[in-house]
Design an enzyme around this catalytic site. Structure first.
Site, PDB file in Angstrom:
ATOM      1  N   LYS A   8       0.922  -9.753  -1.049  1.00 50.42           N
ATOM      2  CA  LYS A   8       2.024  -9.982   0.185  1.00 50.42           C
ATOM      3  C   LYS A   8       1.409  -9.374   1.452  1.00 50.42           C
ATOM      4  O   LYS A   8       0.568  -8.532   1.305  1.00 50.42           O
ATOM      5  CB  LYS A   8       3.257  -9.414  -0.262  1.00 50.42           C
ATOM      6  N   ASP A 136       8.995  -2.794  -4.979  1.00 52.75           N
ATOM      7  CA  ASP A 136       8.517  -4.067  -4.794  1.00 52.75           C
ATOM      8  C   ASP A 136       8.257  -5.354  -5.548  1.00 52.75           C
ATOM      9  O   ASP A 136       7.826  -6.460  -5.412  1.00 52.75           O
ATOM     10  CB  ASP A 136       7.753  -4.051  -3.488  1.00 52.75           C
TER      11      ASP A 136
END
Length: 274
Positions: A8, A136
């Site tokens: 990401k 995350d």
């Protein structure tokens, strides 16, 4: 059974306040990119140990048993009667890059175990387990553009597509300490909300969308600043450091041929976003 954990990038990263527990509240957008590891599990022929990890690709520092895919397995093994397995992890996402490679591996491991052994865990339950492995990690369960708040663990889906944009990711051979990066931050709420900025086209992000870590990290590591400047000089419509570094990415407008770029001794990746 095999799966491909992806990286990401952070679109903006604002450190808004320091919490009483010593952590920091932040705002950021996680956006998945198709830079992928490969993760496979097979039933083990050995019954003596619950798992064996077989790493390959980019080397990862630390003990094998501290790897997040192992921690994901052990987390579910506390609840389910999992058989012994062999874990094959090929690393293509560099570590210490702000790309979430380890978190992705952990989340995809949870999903892989859920599918392989028919554990019937819901998306919500998978996210709950993932959040125990890292702030995350839960993002990678649904793996879609997400607005993150809190310590990076409170998620809201957003309507955002960078389809057609070319992304270039460069990671120099530099290790940035996340702890040190946070220690040099003075928390401050942005004048324009991240949500408002993201709603604008990427061609307007350059002067608005900021990563608060850049100021201190660039001062410590001028090479990282130089990479960002070079991406802009080569035609990127937007460039920023991802997370607390050390990787920097550049977004190039759709259907724009990428110029020749050379970053000596650095990890380099480019692709068209879906």
């Amino acid at each position: 059974m095999i799966t491909f954990p992806n990286a990401k990038i952070n679109l903006g990263l604002n450190i808004t306040e320091k919490r009483a527990d010593g952590y920091h509240n932040l705002e950021t957008v996680f956006y998945p990119v198709p830079l992928e590891d490969a993760l496979e599990i097979t039933l083990s022929k050995s019954k003596e140990v619950p798992f064996t990890l077989h790493p390959s690709g980019i080397s990862v520092a630390g003990e094998l048993n501290d790897n997040l895919v192992v921690k994901a397995y052990l987390l579910l093994a506390e609840v389910f009667d999992l058989p012994p397995i062999d874990i094959y992890l090929y690393k293509a996402i560099p570590s210490g890059a702000g790309l979430g490679g380890g978190s992705a591996d952990a989340a995809f491991m949870l999903k892989l175990l859920n599918n392989k052994f028919q554990l019937n865990l819901s998306t919500e339950k998978l996210e709950e387990y993932a959040s125990r492995l890292g702030a995350d990690c839960a993002f990678f369960i649904q793996n879609r553009p997400t607005f993150a708040e809190g310590i990076g663990d409170l998620f809201s889906p957003i309507q955002l597509s960078l389809k057609g944009y070319e992304v270039v990711i460069v990671k120099p051979p530099i290790f940035v300490s996340t702890r040190e990066a946070f220690s040099l931050i003075t928390p401050c709420k942005p004048k324009i909300t991240l949500s408002e900025i993201i709603s604008r086209p990427p061609t307007e992000w350059k002067e608005l969308l900021e990563n608060d870590f850049e100021k201190s990290v660039f001062a410590l590591y001028p090479t990282i600043r130089k990479i960002k400047s070079e991406l802009y000089s080569k035609g990127a419509v937007y460039s920023a450091m991802s997370g607390s570094g050390a990787s920097v990415y550049g977004l190039f407008a759709p259907k724009t041929p990428l110029p020749e770029m050379e970053f000596s001794n650095s990890f380099y990746f480019h692709t068209c976003l879906d």
